[in-house]
Design a protein around this motif. Structure first.
Motif, PDB file in Angstrom:
ATOM      1  N   ASN A 119      22.401  17.792  36.004  1.00  0.00           N
ATOM      2  CA  ASN A 119      23.656  18.195  35.128  1.00  0.00           C
ATOM      3  C   ASN A 119      23.655  19.863  34.888  1.00  0.00           C
ATOM      4  O   ASN A 119      23.037  20.173  35.156  1.00  0.00           O
ATOM      5  CB  ASN A 119      24.110  17.049  34.289  1.00  0.00           C
ATOM      6  N   GLU A 120      24.658  19.826  33.771  1.00  0.00           N
ATOM      7  CA  GLU A 120      24.847  21.296  33.369  1.00  0.00           C
ATOM      8  C   GLU A 120      23.696  21.619  32.632  1.00  0.00           C
ATOM      9  O   GLU A 120      23.697  22.834  32.195  1.00  0.00           O
ATOM     10  CB  GLU A 120      26.083  21.132  32.693  1.00  0.00           C
ATOM     11  N   ASP A 121      22.831  20.704  32.226  1.00  0.00           N
ATOM     12  CA  ASP A 121      21.743  21.220  31.445  1.00  0.00           C
ATOM     13  C   ASP A 121      20.734  22.089  32.425  1.00  0.00           C
ATOM     14  O   ASP A 121      19.808  23.012  31.795  1.00  0.00           O
ATOM     15  CB  ASP A 121      20.769  19.962  30.959  1.00  0.00           C
ATOM     16  N   LEU A 122      20.944  21.993  33.646  1.00  0.00           N
ATOM     17  CA  LEU A 122      19.845  22.748  34.398  1.00  0.00           C
ATOM     18  C   LEU A 122      20.178  24.113  34.343  1.00  0.00           C
ATOM     19  O   LEU A 122      20.983  24.369  34.677  1.00  0.00           O
ATOM     20  CB  LEU A 122      19.994  22.141  35.885  1.00  0.00           C
ATOM     21  N   ASN A 123      19.061  24.788  33.925  1.00  0.00           N
ATOM     22  CA  ASN A 123      19.202  26.211  33.885  1.00  0.00           C
ATOM     23  C   ASN A 123      17.860  27.058  34.359  1.00  0.00           C
ATOM     24  O   ASN A 123      16.970  27.063  33.586  1.00  0.00           O
ATOM     25  CB  ASN A 123      19.499  26.711  32.172  1.00  0.00           C
ATOM     26  N   PRO A 124      18.059  27.580  35.329  1.00  0.00           N
ATOM     27  CA  PRO A 124      16.688  28.084  36.010  1.00  0.00           C
ATOM     28  C   PRO A 124      16.099  29.301  35.051  1.00  0.00           C
ATOM     29  O   PRO A 124      15.081  29.404  35.028  1.00  0.00           O
ATOM     30  CB  PRO A 124      17.519  28.958  37.205  1.00  0.00           C
ATOM     31  N   ALA A 125      16.889  30.048  34.445  1.00  0.00           N
ATOM     32  CA  ALA A 125      16.375  31.100  33.535  1.00  0.00           C
ATOM     33  C   ALA A 125      15.485  30.447  32.357  1.00  0.00           C
ATOM     34  O   ALA A 125      14.527  30.920  32.264  1.00  0.00           O
ATOM     35  CB  ALA A 125      17.608  32.038  32.827  1.00  0.00           C
ATOM     36  N   ARG A 126      16.080  29.255  31.851  1.00  0.00           N
ATOM     37  CA  ARG A 126      15.407  28.677  30.748  1.00  0.00           C
ATOM     38  C   ARG A 126      14.008  28.069  31.505  1.00  0.00           C
ATOM     39  O   ARG A 126      13.037  28.129  30.821  1.00  0.00           O
ATOM     40  CB  ARG A 126      16.524  27.609  30.090  1.00  0.00           C
ATOM     41  N   LEU A 127      14.249  27.574  32.627  1.00  0.00           N
ATOM     42  CA  LEU A 127      13.081  26.993  33.044  1.00  0.00           C
ATOM     43  C   LEU A 127      11.721  28.006  33.403  1.00  0.00           C
ATOM     44  O   LEU A 127      10.692  27.560  33.269  1.00  0.00           O
ATOM     45  CB  LEU A 127      13.442  26.037  34.221  1.00  0.00           C
ATOM     46  N   GLU A 128      12.467  29.145  33.793  1.00  0.00           N
ATOM     47  CA  GLU A 128      11.356  30.285  34.102  1.00  0.00           C
ATOM     48  C   GLU A 128      10.577  30.562  32.531  1.00  0.00           C
ATOM     49  O   GLU A 128       9.408  30.573  32.623  1.00  0.00           O
ATOM     50  CB  GLU A 128      12.040  31.405  34.410  1.00  0.00           C
ATOM     51  N   ARG A 129      11.278  30.207  31.229  1.00  0.00           N
ATOM     52  CA  ARG A 129      10.349  30.575  30.243  1.00  0.00           C
ATOM     53  C   ARG A 129       9.643  29.202  29.986  1.00  0.00           C
ATOM     54  O   ARG A 129       8.240  29.667  29.504  1.00  0.00           O
ATOM     55  CB  ARG A 129      11.671  30.409  29.123  1.00  0.00           C
ATOM     56  N   TYR A 130       9.887  28.146  30.460  1.00  0.00           N
ATOM     57  CA  TYR A 130       8.863  27.064  30.229  1.00  0.00           C
ATOM     58  C   TYR A 130       7.887  27.382  31.167  1.00  0.00           C
ATOM     59  O   TYR A 130       6.591  27.000  30.785  1.00  0.00           O
ATOM     60  CB  TYR A 130       9.578  25.681  30.686  1.00  0.00           C
ATOM     61  N   LEU A 131       8.062  27.875  32.424  1.00  0.00           N
ATOM     62  CA  LEU A 131       6.830  28.124  33.139  1.00  0.00           C
ATOM     63  C   LEU A 131       5.901  29.136  32.838  1.00  0.00           C
ATOM     64  O   LEU A 131       4.702  28.841  32.967  1.00  0.00           O
ATOM     65  CB  LEU A 131       7.426  28.404  34.763  1.00  0.00           C
ATOM     66  N   ALA A 132       6.452  30.018  32.194  1.00  0.00           N
ATOM     67  CA  ALA A 132       5.509  31.201  31.762  1.00  0.00           C
ATOM     68  C   ALA A 132       4.641  30.754  30.565  1.00  0.00           C
ATOM     69  O   ALA A 132       3.745  30.889  30.204  1.00  0.00           O
ATOM     70  CB  ALA A 132       6.486  32.435  31.182  1.00  0.00           C
ATOM     71  N   PHE A 133       5.438  29.811  29.617  1.00  0.00           N
ATOM     72  CA  PHE A 133       4.939  28.884  28.607  1.00  0.00           C
ATOM     73  C   PHE A 133       3.677  28.256  29.062  1.00  0.00           C
ATOM     74  O   PHE A 133       2.552  28.263  28.593  1.00  0.00           O
ATOM     75  CB  PHE A 133       6.041  28.300  27.724  1.00  0.00           C
ATOM     76  N   ALA A 134       3.772  27.637  30.312  1.00  0.00           N
ATOM     77  CA  ALA A 134       2.794  26.583  30.784  1.00  0.00           C
ATOM     78  C   ALA A 134       1.419  27.538  31.256  1.00  0.00           C
ATOM     79  O   ALA A 134       0.565  27.177  31.117  1.00  0.00           O
ATOM     80  CB  ALA A 134       3.420  25.591  31.748  1.00  0.00           C
ATOM     81  N   ASN A 135       2.110  28.685  32.076  1.00  0.00           N
ATOM     82  CA  ASN A 135       1.089  29.461  32.675  1.00  0.00           C
ATOM     83  C   ASN A 135       0.030  30.150  31.806  1.00  0.00           C
ATOM     84  O   ASN A 135      -1.130  30.112  31.822  1.00  0.00           O
ATOM     85  CB  ASN A 135       1.716  30.492  33.528  1.00  0.00           C
ATOM     86  N   GLU A 136       0.630  30.513  30.492  1.00  0.00           N
ATOM     87  CA  GLU A 136      -0.098  31.141  29.541  1.00  0.00           C
ATOM     88  C   GLU A 136      -0.752  30.259  28.829  1.00  0.00           C
ATOM     89  O   GLU A 136      -2.097  30.465  28.578  1.00  0.00           O
ATOM     90  CB  GLU A 136       0.690  31.786  28.765  1.00  0.00           C
ATOM     91  N   ALA A 137      -0.429  28.902  28.805  1.00  0.00           N
ATOM     92  CA  ALA A 137      -1.377  27.883  27.982  1.00  0.00           C
ATOM     93  C   ALA A 137      -2.508  27.472  28.950  1.00  0.00           C
ATOM     94  O   ALA A 137      -3.373  26.606  28.314  1.00  0.00           O
ATOM     95  CB  ALA A 137      -0.509  26.899  27.751  1.00  0.00           C
TER      96      ALA A 137
END
Length: 344
Positions: A119-137
């Motif tokens: 739905n409208e919650d899907l935001n690729p730019a925000r997901l990229e933040r989560y992905l960087a967060f996961a990668n660094e962890a």
């Protein structure tokens, strides 16, 4: 966390223990109880070993802020006194504006389920933040698209996220369906730990209930979303460890709509690998990929092999990471950590 009183005792390997933690034990610590942190509150922590979670005693000098759900600790079997935390294999920590230290989210997580909805919650730019967060962890990220039952076709939503990172797994499901557990089973085998992150209202609590087989009074509270903008309210207020039906463990986390980027250079390099790999071919070593002659990144954009929107998002996150990451300054042997100053 709840434990079925009729279930068999949990072995350390089934709880996530591995040789990585065994190697940290000294000869004098072999008799101590190995426990895993199940909940962390302001004034107390609970942990689990082979039964129901128990509250641990802590020394006067200890702070609950130093522990994360998923941590392995050594405990006196007689007094339940927490003696030592073992080194973490991975740690998820959130940098918040104005805080001197990051906020611990979860530890020793193998796979991070980044949950968003169709739905409208899907935001690729925000997901990229989560992905960087996961990668660094040091965790393996998986995008989980929920609420597929509410759209005629999930393919357009999958297409928006599939190319955000090389080799990224994307799973679309109905979080309330029993099939969701089957679709996520490859990451939920015995001894594995997954964590759920994402904005409020995307279905994390529903997914946790499905994975953990929770229903009735044991189920996590779920909430509705506003139809105008697809935003939900917080229903999870604390982090907690839960057994997954059929194997593995899941850590639930409160919704995070804001995720600041700080000290995440490795995570960004992996996220934007197509840019990172082109950079060494630029004419200038300090190329900003904006206007310099001989820029391999700009050449790729001109050739149509690199999305210019990706470059803009890379630049934004790189700038934010540089502005927020503490730096070491001063003479050698007497260096101090200088926090970045807030830009006006």
């Amino acid at each position: 966390m709840t434990q079925n009183p009729d279930s068999a005792p949990i072995s350390p390997p089934a709880l996530g223990w591995s040789a990585f933690f065994d190697d940290q034990l000294s000869a004098g610590e072999q008799s101590l109880e190995r426990m895993r942190i199940a909940t962390v509150h302001r004034a107390r922590v609970t942990a689990v070993s082979d039964g129901d979670p128990v509250r641990l005693s802590m020394s006067a000098q200890a702070s609950t802020a130093d522990y994360a759900v998923g941590d392995w600790v050594l405990v006196d079997p007689q007094t339940r006194l927490l003696l030592r935390r073992l080194d973490r294999r991975s740690v998820l920590q959130r940098h918040t504006e104005g805080a001197r230290a990051p906020q611990l989210i979860a530890a020793n997580v193998d796979t991070l389920f980044i949950v968003t909805s169709c739905n409208e919650d899907l935001n690729p730019a925000r997901l990229e933040r989560y992905l960087a967060f996961a990668n660094e962890a040091g965790t393996n990220p998986v995008i989980v698209l929920t609420k597929v039952d509410q759209v005629p076709d999930a393919a357009p939503y999958i297409a928006q996220v599939a190319g955000l990172q090389r080799g990224l797994a994307v799973v679309a499901l109905n979080a309330q369906s029993a099939q969701a557990a089957d679709l996520l089973a490859p990451w939920c085998t015995p001894g594995q730990t997954v964590a759920l992150v994402g904005s409020s209202g995307v279905g994390k609590s529903s997914l946790l209930n499905t994975l953990a087989g929770k229903s009735g009074e044991d189920a996590q509270e779920t909430g509705s979303v506003r139809l105008s903008d697809a935003k939900g309210r917080h229903t999870t207020t604390a982090r907690s460890l839960h057994p997954i039906t059929g194997g593995g463990w899941v850590i639930d986390t409160p919704g995070m709509r804001t995720l600041h980027i700080s000290d995440t250079a490795f995570g960004l390099d992996r996220l934007f690998a197509e840019i990172t790999e082109l950079a060494p071919a630029c004419r200038f070593r300090d190329c900003t990929h904006a206007h310099e002659p001989g820029c391999a990144v700009q050449a790729a954009i001109a050739a149509g092999t690199l999305d210019p929107a990706r470059l803009e998002r890379w630049r934004k996150l790189q700038d934010e990471n540089c502005a927020n990451t503490p730096v070491q300054s001063g003479p050698r042997g007497n260096r101090t950590t200088k926090l970045p100053t807030k830009r006006r």
